[in-house]
Design a protein around this motif. Structure first.
Motif, short mmCIF file in Angstrom:
data_model
loop_
_atom_site.label_atom_id
_atom_site.label_comp_id
_atom_site.label_asym_id
_atom_site.label_seq_id
_atom_site.Cartn_x
_atom_site.Cartn_y
_atom_site.Cartn_z
N LEU A 52 0.81 -1.22 0.00
CA LEU A 52 0.00 0.00 0.00
C LEU A 52 0.85 1.28 0.00
O LEU A 52 0.59 2.18 -0.80
N PRO A 53 1.88 1.39 0.84
CA PRO A 53 2.71 2.59 0.76
C PRO A 53 3.40 2.77 -0.60
O PRO A 53 3.56 3.90 -1.07
N ASP A 55 2.71 14.89 -13.36
CA ASP A 55 1.64 15.43 -14.19
C ASP A 55 1.53 16.95 -14.04
O ASP A 55 1.13 17.64 -14.97
N ALA A 56 1.88 17.46 -12.86
CA ALA A 56 1.84 18.90 -12.61
C ALA A 56 3.12 19.59 -13.08
O ALA A 56 3.27 20.80 -12.88
N GLY A 57 4.03 18.84 -13.69
CA GLY A 57 5.26 19.43 -14.20
C GLY A 57 6.33 19.64 -13.14
O GLY A 57 7.29 20.36 -13.36
N ILE A 58 6.15 19.01 -12.00
CA ILE A 58 7.12 19.14 -10.92
C ILE A 58 8.09 17.96 -10.98
O ILE A 58 7.66 16.81 -11.04
N ASP A 86 1.40 6.98 -6.68
CA ASP A 86 0.32 7.92 -6.98
C ASP A 86 0.78 9.36 -6.75
O ASP A 86 0.54 10.24 -7.58
N ASP A 87 1.48 9.61 -5.64
CA ASP A 87 2.00 10.95 -5.34
C ASP A 87 2.97 11.41 -6.41
O ASP A 87 2.91 12.55 -6.88
N TRP A 88 3.89 10.51 -6.79
CA TRP A 88 4.87 10.88 -7.82
C TRP A 88 4.20 11.17 -9.15
O TRP A 88 4.59 12.10 -9.86
#
Length: 139
Positions: free
Chosen positions: A34-35, A48-51, A41-43
């Motif tokens: 799960l982690p 996707d936000a360009g970060i 998912d966080d990455w």
């Protein structure tokens, strides 16, 4: 005896809410999967936000063998373990020797100064307590 000590360690840590929620594995109801899915998912959201992200991987290969007994005992003491349970764990960890035999040739006996016993019930819980709160950060 190992089961009793292991249960006492876990119960004390849970009752006092000492286990971090970010530490998966070695406990009922916790999984390392799960982690991994959560961090993936966080990455993905960050990318996707360009970060851009930097990731540091550490290898815990033979990690059980690297736990210094003195530091583990100090950590247990810091979590409030004392008396007979601490004495029993100290007895379980210390006063052991090992040697290697290869093709009939024997090395000298050497004192074991670190490591928790793999295949034991106390080993994984001791390791979990030792690394509790290691490497935690928030995104």
């Amino acid at each position: 005896m190992e089961g009793i000590i292991s249960d006492a360690l876990v119960n004390h840590m849970k009752t006092n809410e000492f286990f971090t929620n970010k530490q998966p594995g070695f406990l009922k109801g916790r999984s390392a999967t799960l982690p991994l899915l959560n961090v993936l998912d966080d990455w993905t959201k960050l990318l996707d936000a360009g970060i851009s992200i930097d990731v540091l991987y550490t290898d815990f290969q033979k990690a059980f063998n690297t736990v210094p007994h003195r530091r583990l005992l100090a950590k247990l003491t810091s979590y409030g373990f004392s008396g007979k349970i601490l004495t029993r764990i100290q007895s379980f960890l210390t006063g052991r020797k090992q040697r290697v035999v290869v093709m009939g040739q024997k090395s000298l006996w050497e004192w074991i100064m670190g490591g928790v016993h793999q295949g034991s019930m106390i080993g994984p819980i001791s390791f979990l307590i030792y690394i509790n709160y290691c490497g935690q950060s928030e995104l």
